[in-house]
Every structure is written in structure tokens, then in C-alpha cells.
Write an enzyme that holds these catalytic residues in place. Sequence first.
Site, PDB file in Angstrom:
ATOM      1  N   SER A 136      16.007  -2.217 -13.166  1.00  0.00           N
ATOM      2  CA  SER A 136      15.578  -3.063 -12.043  1.00  0.00           C
ATOM      3  C   SER A 136      14.620  -4.149 -12.516  1.00  0.00           C
ATOM      4  O   SER A 136      14.657  -5.286 -12.037  1.00  0.00           O
ATOM      5  CB  SER A 136      14.933  -2.215 -10.937  1.00  0.00           C
ATOM      6  OG  SER A 136      13.707  -1.641 -11.349  1.00  0.00           O
ATOM      7  N   LYS A 137      13.760  -3.829 -13.489  1.00  0.00           N
ATOM      8  CA  LYS A 137      12.858  -4.847 -14.028  1.00  0.00           C
ATOM      9  C   LYS A 137      13.635  -5.883 -14.846  1.00  0.00           C
ATOM     10  O   LYS A 137      13.338  -7.084 -14.779  1.00  0.00           O
ATOM     11  CB  LYS A 137      11.776  -4.198 -14.878  1.00  0.00           C
ATOM     12  CG  LYS A 137      10.739  -3.409 -14.087  1.00  0.00           C
ATOM     13  CD  LYS A 137       9.959  -4.269 -13.101  1.00  0.00           C
ATOM     14  CE  LYS A 137       8.999  -5.221 -13.792  1.00  0.00           C
ATOM     15  NZ  LYS A 137       8.189  -5.999 -12.812  1.00  0.00           N
ATOM     16  N   ARG A 152       4.532   5.330 -27.905  1.00  0.00           N
ATOM     17  CA  ARG A 152       4.285   4.144 -27.096  1.00  0.00           C
ATOM     18  C   ARG A 152       3.196   3.299 -27.744  1.00  0.00           C
ATOM     19  O   ARG A 152       2.334   3.816 -28.454  1.00  0.00           O
ATOM     20  CB  ARG A 152       3.843   4.534 -25.663  1.00  0.00           C
ATOM     21  CG  ARG A 152       4.852   5.385 -24.893  1.00  0.00           C
ATOM     22  CD  ARG A 152       6.090   4.617 -24.564  1.00  0.00           C
ATOM     23  NE  ARG A 152       7.087   5.385 -23.830  1.00  0.00           N
ATOM     24  CZ  ARG A 152       8.133   5.970 -24.387  1.00  0.00           C
ATOM     25  NH1 ARG A 152       8.324   5.897 -25.700  1.00  0.00           N
ATOM     26  NH2 ARG A 152       9.013   6.630 -23.649  1.00  0.00           N
ATOM     27  N   TYR A 157      14.424   2.321 -13.396  1.00  0.00           N
ATOM     28  CA  TYR A 157      13.229   1.466 -13.376  1.00  0.00           C
ATOM     29  C   TYR A 157      13.410   0.261 -14.297  1.00  0.00           C
ATOM     30  O   TYR A 157      13.285  -0.895 -13.869  1.00  0.00           O
ATOM     31  CB  TYR A 157      11.988   2.256 -13.794  1.00  0.00           C
ATOM     32  CG  TYR A 157      10.843   1.371 -14.211  1.00  0.00           C
ATOM     33  CD1 TYR A 157      10.299   0.442 -13.326  1.00  0.00           C
ATOM     34  CD2 TYR A 157      10.311   1.434 -15.502  1.00  0.00           C
ATOM     35  CE1 TYR A 157       9.260  -0.399 -13.705  1.00  0.00           C
ATOM     36  CE2 TYR A 157       9.275   0.600 -15.891  1.00  0.00           C
ATOM     37  CZ  TYR A 157       8.750  -0.311 -14.984  1.00  0.00           C
ATOM     38  OH  TYR A 157       7.728  -1.140 -15.374  1.00  0.00           O
ATOM     39  N   LEU A 184       0.599   9.206 -17.568  1.00  0.00           N
ATOM     40  CA  LEU A 184       0.339  10.156 -18.656  1.00  0.00           C
ATOM     41  C   LEU A 184      -1.142  10.386 -18.934  1.00  0.00           C
ATOM     42  O   LEU A 184      -1.616  11.538 -18.909  1.00  0.00           O
ATOM     43  CB  LEU A 184       1.030   9.685 -19.946  1.00  0.00           C
ATOM     44  CG  LEU A 184       0.781  10.583 -21.165  1.00  0.00           C
ATOM     45  CD1 LEU A 184       1.429  11.945 -20.995  1.00  0.00           C
ATOM     46  CD2 LEU A 184       1.280   9.899 -22.448  1.00  0.00           C
ATOM     47  N   THR A 238       7.859  -5.617 -18.278  1.00  0.00           N
ATOM     48  CA  THR A 238       7.560  -4.461 -19.111  1.00  0.00           C
ATOM     49  C   THR A 238       8.375  -4.496 -20.399  1.00  0.00           C
ATOM     50  O   THR A 238       9.448  -5.108 -20.448  1.00  0.00           O
ATOM     51  CB  THR A 238       7.881  -3.159 -18.342  1.00  0.00           C
ATOM     52  OG1 THR A 238       7.782  -2.035 -19.220  1.00  0.00           O
ATOM     53  CG2 THR A 238       9.291  -3.183 -17.784  1.00  0.00           C
ATOM     54  N   ASP A 239       7.883  -3.800 -21.428  1.00  0.00           N
ATOM     55  CA  ASP A 239       8.667  -3.684 -22.658  1.00  0.00           C
ATOM     56  C   ASP A 239       9.860  -2.751 -22.496  1.00  0.00           C
ATOM     57  O   ASP A 239      10.771  -2.739 -23.331  1.00  0.00           O
ATOM     58  CB  ASP A 239       7.788  -3.211 -23.827  1.00  0.00           C
ATOM     59  CG  ASP A 239       7.100  -1.869 -23.587  1.00  0.00           C
ATOM     60  OD1 ASP A 239       7.275  -1.272 -22.507  1.00  0.00           O
ATOM     61  OD2 ASP A 239       6.369  -1.420 -24.497  1.00  0.00           O
ATOM     62  N   GLU A 240       9.913  -1.985 -21.421  1.00  0.00           N
ATOM     63  CA  GLU A 240      11.003  -1.022 -21.238  1.00  0.00           C
ATOM     64  C   GLU A 240      12.360  -1.698 -21.024  1.00  0.00           C
ATOM     65  O   GLU A 240      13.404  -1.063 -21.189  1.00  0.00           O
ATOM     66  CB  GLU A 240      10.690  -0.056 -20.096  1.00  0.00           C
ATOM     67  CG  GLU A 240       9.479   0.816 -20.401  1.00  0.00           C
ATOM     68  CD  GLU A 240       9.293   1.956 -19.424  1.00  0.00           C
ATOM     69  OE1 GLU A 240      10.300   2.572 -19.033  1.00  0.00           O
ATOM     70  OE2 GLU A 240       8.140   2.235 -19.055  1.00  0.00           O
ATOM     71  N   ALA A 257       5.645  -3.890  -7.966  1.00  0.00           N
ATOM     72  CA  ALA A 257       6.836  -3.223  -8.495  1.00  0.00           C
ATOM     73  C   ALA A 257       6.691  -1.722  -8.339  1.00  0.00           C
ATOM     74  O   ALA A 257       5.588  -1.181  -8.411  1.00  0.00           O
ATOM     75  CB  ALA A 257       7.046  -3.555  -9.972  1.00  0.00           C
ATOM     76  N   THR A 296      12.492  -3.147  -4.095  1.00  0.00           N
ATOM     77  CA  THR A 296      11.241  -3.849  -4.406  1.00  0.00           C
ATOM     78  C   THR A 296      11.381  -4.737  -5.636  1.00  0.00           C
ATOM     79  O   THR A 296      11.020  -5.921  -5.613  1.00  0.00           O
ATOM     80  CB  THR A 296      10.100  -2.841  -4.619  1.00  0.00           C
ATOM     81  OG1 THR A 296       9.883  -2.112  -3.408  1.00  0.00           O
ATOM     82  CG2 THR A 296       8.807  -3.547  -5.013  1.00  0.00           C
ATOM     83  N   LEU A 311       0.829  -1.211   0.000  1.00  0.00           N
ATOM     84  CA  LEU A 311       0.000   0.000   0.000  1.00  0.00           C
ATOM     85  C   LEU A 311       0.861   1.258   0.000  1.00  0.00           C
ATOM     86  O   LEU A 311       0.735   2.137   0.850  1.00  0.00           O
ATOM     87  CB  LEU A 311      -0.987   0.011   1.183  1.00  0.00           C
ATOM     88  CG  LEU A 311      -2.048  -1.086   1.166  1.00  0.00           C
ATOM     89  CD1 LEU A 311      -3.023  -0.893   2.325  1.00  0.00           C
ATOM     90  CD2 LEU A 311      -2.803  -1.129  -0.162  1.00  0.00           C
ATOM     91  N   ASP A 362       5.016  -6.263   2.799  1.00  0.00           N
ATOM     92  CA  ASP A 362       6.086  -5.909   1.869  1.00  0.00           C
ATOM     93  C   ASP A 362       6.751  -7.186   1.364  1.00  0.00           C
ATOM     94  O   ASP A 362       7.140  -8.045   2.161  1.00  0.00           O
ATOM     95  CB  ASP A 362       7.105  -5.035   2.616  1.00  0.00           C
ATOM     96  CG  ASP A 362       8.165  -4.434   1.715  1.00  0.00           C
ATOM     97  OD1 ASP A 362       8.334  -4.914   0.576  1.00  0.00           O
ATOM     98  OD2 ASP A 362       8.853  -3.492   2.161  1.00  0.00           O
TER      99      ASP A 362
END
Length: 335
Positions: free
Chosen positions: A165-166, A226, A162, A202, A137-139, A83, A100, A35, A59
Amino acid sequence: MTILITGGAGFIGSNFILYYLENNPDVKIVNIDKLTYAANVSNLASVENNDRYTFIKGDICDRALIERLFTQYEFKGVIHFAAESHVDNSISKPTAFINTNIVGTFNLIDVAKNHWMDAPKSPKPQHKNSRFHHISTDEVYGTLGEHGLFTEQTPYAPNSPYSASKASSDFIVRSYFHTYGMNVVTTNCSNNYGPNQHDEKLIPTIIRKALSGEDIPIYGDGKNIRDWLYVKDHCYGIDLVFKKGIAGDTYNIGGKNERNNLYIAHRICEILDEMKPKTKSYKNQISFVTDRPGHDYRYAIDASKIETELGWQAHESFETGILKTINWYIKKYNV
């Protein structure tokens, strides 16, 4: 069967829990969520009294808690959404993303391995089909030029704390398949939009700023592109991969809806001009702000693998999905 959902009070996780409970009457869900500011338990108000749903505030970095939950509930599956995900925040405060997204993912899959496996390549009989589904993610693939699409074979090239880390968490999950023989799958999705998304993202920002009469901030020249995926189409894809995906495989889920940020802002303003007209067009509120550091130019996903192998198709075009999204936020903002 009881499955563990992590980060289920967030945007995609909450949509998935609502979808999954409705479409899988024989499954119980335990949702663990820290949360943080991006989560909202009210997203799940409609199921809080459902006897197939349990919420745990916690957590995923708390390994002792994860151990207790696995012992108590004997999970037969994990779907890991939890995440830190906002790129701007990862640039200014990366520590939470490392903790995380990397440490938390390691805790989850390592505890799952200890509970599900007798030895490498040898699952316990009662956990023969237990599966760990990692949501990514695609990132992680970096940025594209004018042409081309991300496929499951695209080399990783993350460009922000970000996405780095993913990418790290993806590799941890991959290693547990190759080293221990764990039943894992990973999905990499394009930009999601729809109900329950946090205001900082966004599309909610454009809608909120437009309706409040504030400037609508667009990074740089607004030409960053995107691929947009309606969140409920994503939930359908996750469900298919969790049930039918090949162990150890990765599946890319994308909406085939490439749009640049300026187009997104203009289209939302045009729709609001019709739905909530005022003296001047909402487009007059668009303003350009200093670009984000390391801003990737273009993301676009080739979803042919999940379409061909599992029969997935996006049901919403961008035009239908954005209308549903705007209507949801108008109700949320009470305007």
C-alpha cells in the site's frame, strides 16, 4: 505560510510538529488526524494552545473535508505522514491499509493539484513554490540478503499488504510530478524509534514487557535485521528535504545502525539491568514466538544522497538514542 500535516498525532508526525514549530517561527501548522488507536493528542499537549497550531480531527479519505481545509487555509505545503503502518495488522486486516494509504494519499495530492495548478506543468502564481512531501518507508524495497543497501534506485518489491500500500502511494505521488508537474518530494526512511511510539512496536514492546515482568516476544530466531533511525534525526531530514530537496526526487533517510531483533532485546535488557536491577536479568524474559508471515530478513538504507546533497547527518548513534528512549518509556510507565 500555513502547511498541512497529516497524521500529526502519531509517532513520527507528533515529533515532527514539535520540532517544526520550534525551529520555524514563521510557519503555521494545521494537523489533521483521524485519531485511530495509534494516535495520541497528548503527544502534542505542549503546543495545543500555540496560536500557530490548529488540530482538526478528520479522515484523509473524507475528500469533502480535505477540499474545505484547502479552501479555508490556502496551504502552501503538505507533509503527509498519515498511514496505517503496523505490518501485523496489515496481514490480518488489510482493508484499512488500502483505504488510508492509497485512497487517502490520492485524495490529498489530487485536491492539492486542483488548488495549486492552473494546468499541467503550470502552477498558479501564488503556489509557485507550494510543495507536497510524501513520507514513505524502506519496506517498499522488499528484503535484502546479507549484503547491500537500499538506494533511491532500488527496484520496488513490497512483500506485505502494508508495504504494497505504501509502494502504491509512492507511485501515485510520483505520477503527479511526471503528469502534472507538481512540486513533490518523497522520503523513504528506515525503522524509527524514540518518544511517542505506540506500545505495539518492537522497542516499546520490549521495554514494556521487561518492566512488567512478562515474556518478551521475539519473532522466529530474532535474526531479522533493521536499520534504526532516531525519530528526531528523521524530523531533521524531513525538514531539509521539504525545504531544499529537488522536485520529483526521492531521498532515503537511514541511521546506519543495523541491529538484529535479538540484539535489540539483549541491549535493552542490559541497560534495564543497570537502571532498574532485579534478582535475575531481564534477558530471562525473552521468548521466541512463531515468525510473522512473509517476514523480511533485512532492511538497510544508503543515506549518502541526502548527506551529500543536503548536508544531513544523524546525530544519534543507536547507543545514545536507545538510552534516551528507555528513559522516556520508564517515565511513561511510571516505574
